[in-house]
Write an enzyme that holds these catalytic residues in place. Structure first.
Site, PDB file in Angstrom:
ATOM      1  CE  LYS A   1      34.735  41.899  40.524  1.00 35.02           C
ATOM      2  NZ  LYS A   1      35.943  41.087  40.639  1.00 35.02           N
TER       3      LYS A   1
ATOM      4  N   GLY B   1      33.323  40.848  51.038  1.00 37.70           N
ATOM      5  CA  GLY B   1      34.682  41.344  50.838  1.00 37.70           C
ATOM      6  C   GLY B   1      35.065  42.263  51.977  1.00 37.70           C
ATOM      7  CB  SER B   2      37.763  44.711  52.274  1.00 37.75           C
ATOM      8  OG  SER B   2      37.476  45.487  51.128  1.00 37.75           O
ATOM      9  CB  THR B   3      34.948  46.862  56.387  1.00 39.98           C
ATOM     10  OG1 THR B   3      34.613  45.651  57.072  1.00 39.98           O
ATOM     11  CG2 THR B   3      34.108  47.994  56.948  1.00 39.98           C
ATOM     12  CD  GLU B   4      39.937  50.100  51.450  1.00 43.14           C
ATOM     13  OE1 GLU B   4      40.481  49.015  51.771  1.00 43.14           O
ATOM     14  OE2 GLU B   4      40.451  50.919  50.686  1.00 43.14           O
TER      15      GLU B   4
ATOM     16  N   GLY C   1      32.988  47.520  50.969  1.00 39.35           N
ATOM     17  CA  GLY C   1      31.579  47.516  51.386  1.00 39.35           C
ATOM     18  C   GLY C   1      31.073  48.938  51.580  1.00 39.35           C
TER      19      GLY C   1
ATOM     20  CD  GLU D   1      30.617  37.509  55.106  1.00 42.28           C
ATOM     21  OE1 GLU D   1      31.359  38.168  55.879  1.00 42.28           O
ATOM     22  OE2 GLU D   1      31.002  36.548  54.460  1.00 42.28           O
TER      23      GLU D   1
ATOM     24  CB  CYS E   1      35.178  37.072  56.595  1.00 44.54           C
ATOM     25  SG  CYS E   1      33.979  35.790  56.305  1.00 44.54           S
TER      26      CYS E   1
ATOM     27  CD  GLU F   1      39.176  40.899  57.685  1.00 40.22           C
ATOM     28  OE1 GLU F   1      39.009  41.843  56.900  1.00 40.22           O
ATOM     29  OE2 GLU F   1      38.385  39.955  57.782  1.00 40.22           O
TER      30      GLU F   1
HETATM   31  P1  NDP Z   1      37.951  43.425  48.223  1.00 43.21           P
HETATM   32  O1  NDP Z   1      36.888  43.807  49.152  1.00 43.21           O
HETATM   33  O2  NDP Z   1      38.696  44.493  47.531  1.00 43.21           O
HETATM   34  O3  NDP Z   1      37.358  42.463  47.079  1.00 43.21           O
HETATM   35  C1  NDP Z   1      36.175  41.730  47.151  1.00 43.21           C
HETATM   36  C2  NDP Z   1      35.481  41.716  45.785  1.00 43.21           C
HETATM   37  O4  NDP Z   1      35.029  43.030  45.449  1.00 43.21           O
HETATM   38  C3  NDP Z   1      36.381  41.304  44.651  1.00 43.21           C
HETATM   39  O5  NDP Z   1      35.633  40.583  43.715  1.00 43.21           O
HETATM   40  C4  NDP Z   1      36.832  42.629  44.103  1.00 43.21           C
HETATM   41  O6  NDP Z   1      37.295  42.540  42.801  1.00 43.21           O
HETATM   42  C5  NDP Z   1      35.571  43.444  44.206  1.00 43.21           C
HETATM   43  N1  NDP Z   1      35.759  44.889  44.231  1.00 43.21           N
HETATM   44  C6  NDP Z   1      36.866  45.607  44.561  1.00 43.21           C
HETATM   45  N2  NDP Z   1      36.612  46.929  44.488  1.00 43.21           N
HETATM   46  C7  NDP Z   1      35.313  47.061  44.137  1.00 43.21           C
HETATM   47  C8  NDP Z   1      34.450  48.178  43.919  1.00 43.21           C
HETATM   48  N3  NDP Z   1      34.852  49.420  44.084  1.00 43.21           N
HETATM   49  N4  NDP Z   1      33.175  47.936  43.570  1.00 43.21           N
HETATM   50  C9  NDP Z   1      32.724  46.674  43.444  1.00 43.21           C
HETATM   51  N5  NDP Z   1      33.492  45.587  43.614  1.00 43.21           N
HETATM   52  C10 NDP Z   1      34.772  45.756  43.974  1.00 43.21           C
HETATM   53  O7  NDP Z   1      38.950  42.501  48.950  1.00 43.21           O
HETATM   54  P2  NDP Z   1      40.425  42.152  48.467  1.00 43.21           P
HETATM   55  O8  NDP Z   1      40.325  40.966  47.656  1.00 43.21           O
HETATM   56  O9  NDP Z   1      41.121  43.325  47.850  1.00 43.21           O
HETATM   57  O10 NDP Z   1      41.123  41.887  49.856  1.00 43.21           O
HETATM   58  C11 NDP Z   1      41.548  42.977  50.673  1.00 43.21           C
HETATM   59  C12 NDP Z   1      41.294  42.687  52.122  1.00 43.21           C
HETATM   60  O11 NDP Z   1      39.898  42.515  52.304  1.00 43.21           O
HETATM   61  C13 NDP Z   1      41.887  41.390  52.629  1.00 43.21           C
HETATM   62  O12 NDP Z   1      43.185  41.523  53.039  1.00 43.21           O
HETATM   63  C14 NDP Z   1      40.970  41.071  53.744  1.00 43.21           C
HETATM   64  O13 NDP Z   1      41.378  41.753  54.904  1.00 43.21           O
HETATM   65  C15 NDP Z   1      39.635  41.581  53.313  1.00 43.21           C
HETATM   66  N6  NDP Z   1      38.748  40.548  52.769  1.00 43.21           N
HETATM   67  C16 NDP Z   1      37.698  40.154  53.509  1.00 43.21           C
HETATM   68  C17 NDP Z   1      36.869  39.168  53.048  1.00 43.21           C
HETATM   69  C18 NDP Z   1      35.698  38.719  53.826  1.00 43.21           C
HETATM   70  O14 NDP Z   1      35.132  37.690  53.501  1.00 43.21           O
HETATM   71  N7  NDP Z   1      35.277  39.430  54.807  1.00 43.21           N
HETATM   72  C19 NDP Z   1      37.106  38.490  51.789  1.00 43.21           C
HETATM   73  C20 NDP Z   1      38.203  39.011  51.046  1.00 43.21           C
HETATM   74  C21 NDP Z   1      38.991  39.993  51.546  1.00 43.21           C
HETATM   75  P3  NDP Z   1      38.814  42.171  42.555  1.00 43.21           P
HETATM   76  O15 NDP Z   1      39.132  40.984  43.344  1.00 43.21           O
HETATM   77  O16 NDP Z   1      38.883  41.912  41.131  1.00 43.21           O
HETATM   78  O17 NDP Z   1      39.597  43.376  42.962  1.00 43.21           O
END
Ligand code: NDP
Length: 825
Positions: free
Chosen positions: A191, A243-246, A248, A265, A299, A396
């Site tokens: 996805k 993606g975000s730690t939250e 994760g 990651e 990141c 971050e």
């Molecule tokens: P998220 O962690 O929310 O998104 C990453 C991916 O996970 C997206 O494809 C998202 O879908 C998907 N996702 C969101 N919620 C869920 C869930 N409950 N279960 C499974 N998959 C999910 O990052 P954001 O894009 O919202 O960015 C928010 C913050 O995260 C940024 O400001 C940044 O600080 C951090 N971030 C860190 C990254 C890294 O590489 N470490 C990369 C991106 C963001 P969708 O996009 O459709 O919501």
């Protein structure tokens, strides 16, 4: 028109736009509307959401929102494609990966422009960094596919993997996920992020073109709920997330106890450390690449500039001069340094955090020029006068915002660098290689760049320590994330719980306890003897046994359990064979403290020293082998022969890890720079371990020995039913020169104690071998600080060297740090 002399003076650039024609024609071919790519075909578009070009704020396409039914269909397609794909000869899979690499190269211009339009990042980056790295990733993994049988003998694909990626490197993250998964023989549901789905769809088309079998790669678009449906799907065997730690943490909890393998990651707040002997002009360019690369939406962005006091003022002045010359504008302009922020919501988040920085008292500086007003643009921003505790130094920001702090000594720089819950990456700038290589291992981060920053390559693993997640992407280390031991799929059902787990309740006969005067609880069988015995009538047979209070083993000493409780241990036929102390939360806390106090010294001990101590433990265990065999037989009624066999195997196991202690080397990755990437196997730190219920001595030694051989310190919860081999083991440890705190043993209620350990923020990894419910609890509780877990309910043959020892254990006990060291003038 300007004269040459004028241009030379101003060094102004003219516009150099890249054409979007090819992308427009590709979008037009799809009528700018997309379904999902499932089972080798496009689905009919469903409910659509808009995809915006953040540089223009215009909608460029509409993409279908993935429903649960879409996810079900994709998982079913991946499942049915799995046997054939997994069964392909490695060379055949290598050919497909090679074709994907070629396909990406062939369409590189289309992909680069599409990525810029979808994400807002500059064409210089998509064209020169992202897309070439994507191709490189597929080439490199074509190699791993080819070598799979010889280099990963005894391992196989996990199965169907769900992959969820963010918006900051849409195509590159896709490659980092898809390439190793395919090479290992898995099938995929991926996805993309809602903001940036287009290059993944274009990639699906390329994969289709080259003939990737239907169902091997499935792309389902959508928001977080679609991601959650993939995570929760019962027929998915592994989740890989960036993606975000939250989020994760949510995924860690959602997969707890499911047996799904997980790699995460996550975020970072990476330090960029400048010592006073660094070449400051190189540093300035390094900072540009660290925090203004991809508008800081990286990141591993070097978002905390830590500067040695003596050069701070000079460096900040140079940085401001450089920032004044940075160019922000249309991502398709080849002369632009920074493009657009991915979406209005992200722009707003950056603005809010910057505002917070100002209101918390830090000094904010931005260049004098203005950003374009149309689209999502934000200028490079520099903060000085920042306190380590301020929000902008901790959170971050994920934008082009750099915070600066100073330090005086190298020691202080390490403390400041590690002052974050994250641990993704770090840059070290100094002309002294001695200093750089002294500091690198002290930084808690999965990647360290020396006099460089943001270097990536398919051959070198990337991934975090601490709350930046676990698992690696890239390199040999990344391949392990997509493999499992043959016949040992992590979700193999029906193997039942381990022996002994079911009888735990009856073994702890709490009703036979009574309170003593001091509040401790003593078993009723230890009734005081009649006081009428005269001294003349004393004979050893008429005397009560010398009361030996069972103790815990903490900080190298036998310690009374905090509450003084004990549990009576019965043999399977119901005979009381002894007592073991009942540890509690406080005992665990003390053990964790002891393990931490020992951690630094033990991690720095040489492999030779650690090996010597393991051999010494083996020597002392052998000297008392008869006692241990008797104890095991008494406790478990397994028979003398089997008990002796277990002791012998324990001694052999200690020898195995004594041998490994100075041999579990890292490697030097061959990366395409003039330099090396040194992959070091580092200890994780403090590991909590709940031991298997069966093989009370061998099971415990099989876990403790690899952990300490690789430099970790441990808190051990022995088998709850048969803990006496562990309590007898104290005296072996006491005579074997094991430094205090390296091995701490707390007996008692296994699951209760394991939960306390898993929730403890100062424990860096948690191993659990036992019942499935305990696995779930461990994985759930470990989400608090995202500690690494190794939790399994499957039975193991601990006597078998293939099953009970070796690299699998050593890998679990270590994490790989890649240190990039460029060389040359
Ligand atoms: P998220 O962690 O929310 O998104 C990453 C991916 O996970 C997206 O494809 C998202 O879908 C998907 N996702 C969101 N919620 C869920 C869930 N409950 N279960 C499974 N998959 C999910 O990052 P954001 O894009 O919202 O960015 C928010 C913050 O995260 C940024 O400001 C940044 O600080 C951090 N971030 C860190 C990254 C890294 O590489 N470490 C990369 C991106 C963001 P969708 O996009 O459709 O919501």
């Amino acid at each position: 028109m300007s004269s040459v002399a004028e241009i030379f003076n101003t060094m102004e650039y003219g516009p150099a736009p890249e054409s979007e024609k090819e992308v427009l024609s590709w979008l037009g071919k799809h009528e700018r509307v997309f379904g999902h790519y499932i089972g080798g075909a496009w689905t009919e578009p469903g409910q659509l959401f808009d995809v915006m070009n953040p540089a223009t704020s215009k909608t460029i396409a509409r993409v279908s929102e993935g429903t649960k039914a879409d996810v079900d269909a994709a998982v079913a397609a991946a499942r049915s494609a799995l046997p054939d794909w997994k069964g392909l000869a490695p060379h055949a899979r290598a050919r497909f990966l090679y074709a994907l690499a070629r396909g990406v190269q062939k369409h590189s211009r289309l992909l680069a422009v599409l990525e810029s339009m979808d994400n807002g990042k500059s064409i210089r980056e998509t064209r020169d960094i992202d897309v070439p790295l994507v191709a490189r990733h597929f080439y490199h993994h074509a190699g791993w596919a080819q070598l799979l049988d010889s280099e990963f003998a005894g391992y196989e694909a996990i199965g169907v993997v769900g992959q969820i990626i963010p918006w900051n490197f849409p195509l590159l993250m896709l490659a980092w996920k898809i390439a190793p998964a395919l090479a290992a023989g898995n099938t995929i549901i991926l996805k993309p992020a809602e903001f940036t789905p287009l290059t993944a769809l274009c990639f699906a088309e390329i994969a289709h073109e080259i003939g990737i079998p239907a169902g091997v790669i499935n792309i389902v678009n959508g928001h977080g709920e679609t991601g959650a449906a993939i995570v929760e799907h019962p027929d998915v065997d592994k989740i890989a997330f960036t993606g975000s730690t939250e989020v994760g943490r949510i995924i860690r909890k959602a997969t707890a106890g499911s047996g799904k393998k997980l790699s995460l990651e996550l975020g970072g707040k990476s330090p960029f450390i400048v010592y006073d002997d660094a070449d400051l002009d190189s540093v300035v360019e390094g900072v540009v690449d660290a925090i203004w690369f991809n508008q800081g939406q990286v990141c591993c962005a070097g978002s905390r500039l830590l500067v040695q006091e003596g050069v701070a003022e000079r460096l900040v002045a140079k940085l401001r001069a450089r920032m004044e010359k940075l160019r922000v504008g249309s991502p398709l302009d080849k002369a632009v340094d920074m493009g657009a922020i991915v979406a209005p919501v992200q722009l707003e988040r950056i603005r809010e955090l910057v505002q917070q920085g100002v209101s918390e008292g830090s000094t904010m500086w931005q260049p004098s020029w203005a950003c374009p007003t149309e689209g999502c643009f934000y200028p490079p921003t520099l903060f000085t006068d920042v306190q380590p505790s301020s929000t902008i130094a901790q959170v971050e920001i994920f934008g082009p915002v750099l915070v600066t702090m100073t330090f005086r000594t190298p020691e202080e720089s390490v403390a400041l660098a590690n002052n974050t819950p994250y641990g993704l990456a770090a840059s070290i700038w100094t002309e002294s290689i001695n200093l750089a290589l002294d500091i690198a291992p002290k930084i808690k981060a999965g990647v360290v760049w020396v006099n460089s920053t943001n270097l990536f390559d398919a051959a070198a693993g990337f991934g975090g320590y601490r709350e930046s997640g676990f698992g690696r992407e890239g390199g040999r280390e990344g391949m392990w994330e997509y493999l499992v031991r043959q016949g040992r799929g992590s979700r193999v059902e029906g193997r039942g719980n381990v022996r002994g787990a079911s009888r735990r309740k009856t073994a702890f006969d709490s009703t036979s306890m009574q309170s003593s005067a001091e509040g401790a609880i003593l078993p009723s069988t230890l009734d005081p003897q009649p006081s009428t015995l005269s001294s003349s009538s004393l004979s050893s047979s008429s005397l009560p046994p010398v009361d030996r209070t069972p103790k815990l083993f903490i900080a190298g000493k036998q310690a009374r359990p905090d509450q003084g409780y004990t549990r009576r241990i019965h043999s399977p036929s119901g005979r009381v064979v002894g007592e073991s102390p009942e540890g509690n939360r406080k005992d665990i806390r003390n053990a964790v403290e002891a393990a931490h106090a020992a951690a630094k010294g033990w991690a720095r001990a040489t492999g030779h020293n650690r090996g010597q101590i393991l051999y010494y433990i083996a020597e002392n265990l052998a000297a008392r082998g008869g006692d241990f065999a008797r104890r095991i037989d008494e406790m478990t009624e397994c028979g003398k022969r089997r008990a002796k066999h277990e002791v012998d195997a324990s001694i052999a196991r200690l020898f195995t890890y004594g041998a490994w202690a100075d041999k579990y080397d890292g490697s030097v990755h061959s990366v395409p720079i003039r330099g090396v990437a040194i992959a070091m196997n580092e200890p994780i730190g403090v590991i909590g371990m709940a031991c298997p219920d069966e093989y009370s001595l061998l099971g415990m030694i099989s876990l403790v020995a690899p952990a300490i051989a690789t430099g970790n310190t441990t808190i051990v919860i022995p088998s709850a039913d048969y803990p006496l081999a562990a309590t007898d083991f104290y005296s072996v440890l006491e005579t074997s020169d094991v430094p205090a705190g390296v091995i701490n043993i707390v007996t008692g209620d296994k699951d209760g104690l394991a939960k306390v350990l898993a929730e403890h923020d100062d424990v860096e990894a948690m191993w659990y071998f036992g019942a499935r419910e305990g696995v779930r609890m461990t994985e759930l509780a470990s989400a608090s600080n995202m500690k690494r877990t190794w939790a399994t309910w499957h039975e193991r043959d601990w006597l078998d060297a293939k099953d009970g020892e070796g690299r699998e254990f050593l890998r679990a006990a270590t994490q790989v740090k890649n240190i990039w060291v460029p060389y040359g003038e």
